[in-house]
Write a protein that holds these residues in place. Structure first.
Motif, PDB file in Angstrom:
ATOM      1  N   GLU A 189       0.845  -1.185   0.000  1.00  0.00           N
ATOM      2  CA  GLU A 189       0.000   0.000   0.000  1.00  0.00           C
ATOM      3  C   GLU A 189       0.882   1.238   0.000  1.00  0.00           C
ATOM      4  O   GLU A 189       1.907   1.278   0.691  1.00  0.00           O
ATOM      5  CB  GLU A 189      -0.894   0.035   1.237  1.00  0.00           C
ATOM      6  N   HIS A 190       0.484   2.221  -0.772  1.00  0.00           N
ATOM      7  CA  HIS A 190       1.215   3.487  -0.783  1.00  0.00           C
ATOM      8  C   HIS A 190       0.208   4.602  -1.035  1.00  0.00           C
ATOM      9  O   HIS A 190      -0.650   4.490  -1.894  1.00  0.00           O
ATOM     10  CB  HIS A 190       2.289   3.481  -1.887  1.00  0.00           C
ATOM     11  N   GLY A 191       0.322   5.675  -0.286  1.00  0.00           N
ATOM     12  CA  GLY A 191      -0.613   6.779  -0.425  1.00  0.00           C
ATOM     13  C   GLY A 191      -1.765   6.666   0.559  1.00  0.00           C
ATOM     14  O   GLY A 191      -1.845   5.732   1.356  1.00  0.00           O
ATOM     15  N   PHE A 249      -7.006  -4.908 -12.716  1.00  0.00           N
ATOM     16  CA  PHE A 249      -6.431  -3.592 -12.450  1.00  0.00           C
ATOM     17  C   PHE A 249      -7.511  -2.520 -12.587  1.00  0.00           C
ATOM     18  O   PHE A 249      -8.377  -2.593 -13.471  1.00  0.00           O
ATOM     19  CB  PHE A 249      -5.317  -3.278 -13.458  1.00  0.00           C
ATOM     20  N   GLU A 250      -7.421  -1.550 -11.718  1.00  0.00           N
ATOM     21  CA  GLU A 250      -8.283  -0.375 -11.801  1.00  0.00           C
ATOM     22  C   GLU A 250      -7.413   0.867 -11.669  1.00  0.00           C
ATOM     23  O   GLU A 250      -6.441   0.870 -10.905  1.00  0.00           O
ATOM     24  CB  GLU A 250      -9.332  -0.396 -10.689  1.00  0.00           C
ATOM     25  N   ARG A 260      -5.212   0.284  -8.381  1.00  0.00           N
ATOM     26  CA  ARG A 260      -5.556  -0.833  -7.499  1.00  0.00           C
ATOM     27  C   ARG A 260      -5.438  -2.123  -8.278  1.00  0.00           C
ATOM     28  O   ARG A 260      -5.959  -2.221  -9.398  1.00  0.00           O
ATOM     29  CB  ARG A 260      -6.975  -0.678  -6.951  1.00  0.00           C
ATOM     30  N   ASN A 261      -4.772  -3.117  -7.709  1.00  0.00           N
ATOM     31  CA  ASN A 261      -4.567  -4.400  -8.379  1.00  0.00           C
ATOM     32  C   ASN A 261      -4.841  -5.541  -7.404  1.00  0.00           C
ATOM     33  O   ASN A 261      -4.286  -5.573  -6.310  1.00  0.00           O
ATOM     34  CB  ASN A 261      -3.129  -4.491  -8.907  1.00  0.00           C
ATOM     35  N   VAL A 262      -5.702  -6.472  -7.806  1.00  0.00           N
ATOM     36  CA  VAL A 262      -5.948  -7.671  -7.009  1.00  0.00           C
ATOM     37  C   VAL A 262      -5.865  -8.869  -7.938  1.00  0.00           C
ATOM     38  O   VAL A 262      -6.343  -8.832  -9.078  1.00  0.00           O
ATOM     39  CB  VAL A 262      -7.311  -7.614  -6.292  1.00  0.00           C
ATOM     40  N   TYR A 271       7.068   1.326 -10.092  1.00  0.00           N
ATOM     41  CA  TYR A 271       6.331   2.429 -10.705  1.00  0.00           C
ATOM     42  C   TYR A 271       5.748   3.345  -9.627  1.00  0.00           C
ATOM     43  O   TYR A 271       5.182   2.874  -8.637  1.00  0.00           O
ATOM     44  CB  TYR A 271       5.232   1.891 -11.616  1.00  0.00           C
ATOM     45  N   ASP A 272       5.871   4.621  -9.841  1.00  0.00           N
ATOM     46  CA  ASP A 272       5.607   5.613  -8.796  1.00  0.00           C
ATOM     47  C   ASP A 272       4.301   6.360  -9.076  1.00  0.00           C
ATOM     48  O   ASP A 272       4.293   7.467  -9.591  1.00  0.00           O
ATOM     49  CB  ASP A 272       6.789   6.581  -8.718  1.00  0.00           C
ATOM     50  N   TRP A 273       3.161   5.726  -8.725  1.00  0.00           N
ATOM     51  CA  TRP A 273       1.876   6.413  -8.773  1.00  0.00           C
ATOM     52  C   TRP A 273       1.570   6.976  -7.380  1.00  0.00           C
ATOM     53  O   TRP A 273       2.020   6.425  -6.361  1.00  0.00           O
ATOM     54  CB  TRP A 273       0.759   5.451  -9.182  1.00  0.00           C
ATOM     55  N   PRO A 274       0.772   8.035  -7.280  1.00  0.00           N
ATOM     56  CA  PRO A 274       0.502   8.620  -5.953  1.00  0.00           C
ATOM     57  C   PRO A 274      -0.149   7.652  -4.977  1.00  0.00           C
ATOM     58  O   PRO A 274       0.221   7.598  -3.801  1.00  0.00           O
ATOM     59  CB  PRO A 274      -0.435   9.789  -6.282  1.00  0.00           C
ATOM     60  N   ASP A 275      -1.133   6.888  -5.452  1.00  0.00           N
ATOM     61  CA  ASP A 275      -1.822   5.902  -4.620  1.00  0.00           C
ATOM     62  C   ASP A 275      -1.710   4.526  -5.278  1.00  0.00           C
ATOM     63  O   ASP A 275      -2.025   4.375  -6.470  1.00  0.00           O
ATOM     64  CB  ASP A 275      -3.308   6.240  -4.469  1.00  0.00           C
ATOM     65  N   VAL A 276      -1.286   3.532  -4.500  1.00  0.00           N
ATOM     66  CA  VAL A 276      -1.164   2.171  -5.025  1.00  0.00           C
ATOM     67  C   VAL A 276      -1.669   1.192  -3.960  1.00  0.00           C
ATOM     68  O   VAL A 276      -1.360   1.346  -2.774  1.00  0.00           O
ATOM     69  CB  VAL A 276       0.292   1.815  -5.394  1.00  0.00           C
ATOM     70  N   TRP A 277      -2.421   0.201  -4.387  1.00  0.00           N
ATOM     71  CA  TRP A 277      -2.848  -0.881  -3.503  1.00  0.00           C
ATOM     72  C   TRP A 277      -2.734  -2.181  -4.288  1.00  0.00           C
ATOM     73  O   TRP A 277      -3.264  -2.307  -5.400  1.00  0.00           O
ATOM     74  CB  TRP A 277      -4.293  -0.665  -3.055  1.00  0.00           C
ATOM     75  N   VAL A 278      -2.014  -3.184  -3.732  1.00  0.00           N
ATOM     76  CA  VAL A 278      -1.820  -4.472  -4.389  1.00  0.00           C
ATOM     77  C   VAL A 278      -2.189  -5.583  -3.410  1.00  0.00           C
ATOM     78  O   VAL A 278      -1.646  -5.649  -2.295  1.00  0.00           O
ATOM     79  CB  VAL A 278      -0.366  -4.672  -4.860  1.00  0.00           C
TER      80      VAL A 278
END
Length: 756
Positions: free
Chosen positions: A331-333, A458-459, A472-474, A512-519
């Motif tokens: 998680e980031h952001g 992916f979203e 967001r990736n699950v 990869y540097d996106w502001p918000d990331v959730w995996v």
């Protein structure tokens, strides 16, 4: 406990038992034997399966020892904790490459200490050179110091004044002696308390294109692979297993087959080490055994897998994407953008089960005697194999001798020991006689431990300027670690699936540097046996991730390579991607070809096994719709290049292996039965279809990283992205092509003509 925690990991120079030495040989430590004829034998704990590890690892030792390369020999090591693969376990700890915090440092510290004492010998995870980088160099340096000390005593000079070069110890006075002349005296010297390693600037062998040590034997045909083993009075066995994965034999098989000429015995087989039950026929030669076993009419108990087919499995995986408790891997952001509205982009990708399909089919030779056994095996897990054979035959472990052979392709299949235990069970019926068990190609294909099928959603959320602000990736798949731990070590699922890094590697650990990331990842339990396949989770997550990044580039209207560059902060990755740009002439028009309707170029970047790889693929689509991959450009930063030729060979091999899977390969299940049998149904790339591959190995002073698997993951997305830019059609499911390539005359089921 405090003292153990603070002390460094135990040295990796001395084995638990002294090395066995032939006449004229002297062991200087657990890795080196020097003979009076001046040959230096490197004791090798890694399996050679085409990757060149025997050559690369021996170069590390010879460099520090100052041995003459022409005098280097290699022999398999005994099974001992000294030879445990430490870095192979460390590499699977669930951390991102950019995680430098104290939890990671502490975990790696204690893992190295623990695995040194209770780990396993194995070849895998692209960790062989990484694992041997320190011990091989230290072994060579320790031997060099011992040889110099022995010479100094003989010449009554200071050891510091002596130096080794080209297989000799020399002194400024002009005195010299070969390693062989000093070996006996050097073996009596104590191991140095502090080993002095060379300055990399003075390397003479590391970094050169030294010739492969195994090349001559393989060229001459004298190299012994598992299937080449011939022992006195040897007989052969072939198997037929339950067509349904995990099924078992019901009752006793009819023994009419025993009346056939050349047939010696019929053996009922229980399911072993996660495999299926079945029968084996022992015969005077392999062909008779293979033909006879197909005539055995068995009754089967099909088991849980009989409820499963490919379409239903995909539906199960897709539904799991919406499960309530996925394992969150990164998680980031602050996640605010993901809560403010529907995503602008939502896409679903999938990858099928895959077999290993090594060219050398599964085989093993075993001689069972009254109180001991000899096993000739091509295995990546010699210690586990010996232990499981001992358990199968009810022998003490030290009563089982395992003789390691060259492996004719493995890709993770030889990490399993089901076929070795099966061979021991069969051989126990013919005590005193060596029995070689060989699987047919269909049995090999239909009773593998497969690369898990996987889906990934992916979203992405975009702002008013169409800039990506959240991703967001699950994903969902089975856990390889859970299955391996259960069948090989009897461990129950105590959150093992949630600790299995391979389920999400290639997704949570990219930069990869996106502001918000959730995996996140959701593990699904299915009665399909899965195992480690070349590059494991990276093999499909790289396709998912790099295809999605390409879609984002199109959505925001930026060149795909430039878009990737804008998201990267890691200088290694930026340098590798820039090199791929230069190599491929990215941005320049593609050359027109006759008979070609459309052409495209695609890029992919992926970090795995410590190495950063960028690939650019050029594809063409013919006037009749036929697809061809024309050229592949690959740049790799794998740390210090120990032997550039070996690296280039592995890069090319990894790309070809990955292309086969990207274009055509899949395992299809129907009521628990695998439909694919021969290479006609599961094609491996032929020379006629192979693209021109150009490789650039980046210079580096960092320690060596993994090569054998790191170039397989990026090729599928590079080709998929190239096809999109050629045709405008986005392919989100592997394999990319729905039609199989044409086959040769003798590729189908063997006939009498093909056998002749």
């Amino acid at each position: 406990m405090i003292g153990w925690a603070w002390l460094p990991p135990r040295q990796r120079l001395a084995s638990g038992e002294p090395l066995a030495a032939r006449d004229g040989q002297f062991a200087l430590n657990g890795w080196i034997k020097v003979a009076s004829d001046n040959t230096v034998t490197v004791v090798m704990n890694k399996a050679e399966m085409g990757q060149g590890v025997h050559t690369g690892a021996a170069m590390l030792l010879a460099e520090e020892m100052e041995a003459d390369w022409s005098q280097i020999r290699v022999e398999p090591s005994p099974i001992d904790n000294l030879y445990n693969n430490i870095e192979g376990v460390v590499a699977n700890l669930p951390f991102r490459p950019d995680d430098k915090g104290w939890p990671r440092r502490a975990a790696e510290w204690f893992t190295r200490k623990g695995v040194r004492e209770v780990g396993l010998m194995f070849t895998g995870g692209s960790t062989s050179i990484r694992d041997l980088w320190h011990p091989m160099r230290e072994a060579g340096a320790a031997a060099r110091m011992m040889l110099c000390a022995a010479a100094a005593k003989q010449w009554d000079v200071k050891a510091e004044a002596c130096r080794a070069q080209a297989g000799k110890v020399v002194h400024p006075s002009g005195r010299s002696a070969t390693f062989g002349e000093l070996a006996a005296a050097a073996a009596r010297e104590p191991l140095p308390r502090k080993v002095e390693l060379k300055d990399p600037a003075s390397y003479r062998l590391i970094g050169t294109r030294a010739a492969r040590l195994d090349a001559a034997a393989k060229l001459h045909g004298t190299a012994s692979f598992g299937i080449d083993v011939v022992a006195d009075a040897m007989v052969y066995a072939s198997v037929q297993m339950c067509p349904t994965l995990g099924g078992t034999l019901r009752g006793s098989p009819p023994d009419d087959v025993k009346k056939l000429p050349g047939v010696l015995d019929l053996v009922a087989l229980p399911p072993l080490q996660g495999g299926s039950g079945g029968v084996a026929v022992i015969a005077s030669d392999a062909w008779i055994a293979m033909q006879a076993v197909e005539k055995v009419q068995c009754k089967w108990d099909e088991g849980e897998a009989a409820k499963l087919s490919s379409d239903g499995i995909r539906d199960t995986l897709v539904k799991a994407l919406d499960a309530a408790d996925p394992r969150v891997w990164y998680e980031h952001g602050n996640g605010r953008a993901m809560k403010q509205g529907k995503p602008a982009i939502q896409v679903l990708y999938s990858a099928p089960y895959l077999a290993h399909a090594a060219l050398e089919p599964v085989n093993c030779t075993v001689l069972v005697q009254e109180d001991r056994a000899i096993v000739w095996a091509a295995t990546q897990m010699p210690g586990l194999a010996r232990r499981c054979v001992a358990k199968t035959l009810r022998l003490d472990t030290d009563k089982v001798e395992l003789r390691q052979q060259f492996i004719g392709g493995a890709f993770g299949r030889r990490l399993e020991v089901d076929f070795i235990c099966q061979a021991a069970t069969i051989a126990a019926r013919r005590k005193g006689v060596p029995v070689q068990t060989i699987w047919s190609r269909p049995e090999d294909m239909r009773h593998d431990f497969y690369r898990p099928a996987s889906v990934s959603r992916f979203e992405a959320w975009l702002d008013e300027n169409r800039k990506v602000i959240a991703v967001r990736n699950v994903s969902a798949s089975q856990s390889v670690l859970e299955g391996v731990a259960k069948r090989n070590f009897g461990l129950p699922d105590i959150f093992l699936s949630r600790l299995d890094k391979s389920t999400a590697e290639g997704a949570f650990d990219q930069a990869y540097d996106w502001p918000d990331v959730w995996v996140g990842h959701q593990t699904v339990d299915l009665a399909i046996p899965v195992g480690y396949w070349r590059s494991v989770g990276h093999s499909h997550h790289a396709f998912f991730m790099e295809s999605f990044v390409d879609e984002l580039a199109v959505a925001v209207g930026v060149d795909p390579l430039d878009y990737r560059m804008s998201l990267l902060r890691d200088e290694r990755q930026r340098a590798v991607l820039e090199q791929a740009r230069k190599m491929s002439g990215w941005g320049q028009p593609l050359r027109k070809q006759p008979g070609v309707a459309k052409m495209g170029r695609g890029v992919a970047l992926h970090e795995s096994f410590g190495s950063v790889v960028a690939q650019v693929a050029e594809v063409s689509v013919g006037n009749m719709g036929q697809v061809r991959v024309d050229r592949v450009f690959c740049a790799i930063d794998c740390g210090m290049p120990v032997n550039p030729t070996l690296i280039e060979q592995q890069v090319e091999g990894g790309i070809v292996f990955g292309l086969s899977a990207a274009l055509w390969q899949k395992i299809t299940l129907e009521r628990g039965k695998v439909k694919e049998d021969y290479y006609t149904a599961f094609p491996a790339m032929r020379l006629r279809d192979c693209p021109d591959i150009q490789v650039h190995v980046m210079p580096s002073t960092r320690p060596p990283q993994g090569v054998g698997e790191s170039t397989t993951p990026p090729i599928a997305p590079a080709v998929a992205n190239a096809l999109f830019h050629a045709t405008g059609e986005r392919l989100r499911d592997l394999p990319l092509l729905k039609t199989l390539p044409p086959s040769g005359a003798c590729d189908a089921r063997p006939s009498d003509q093909c056998q002749r």
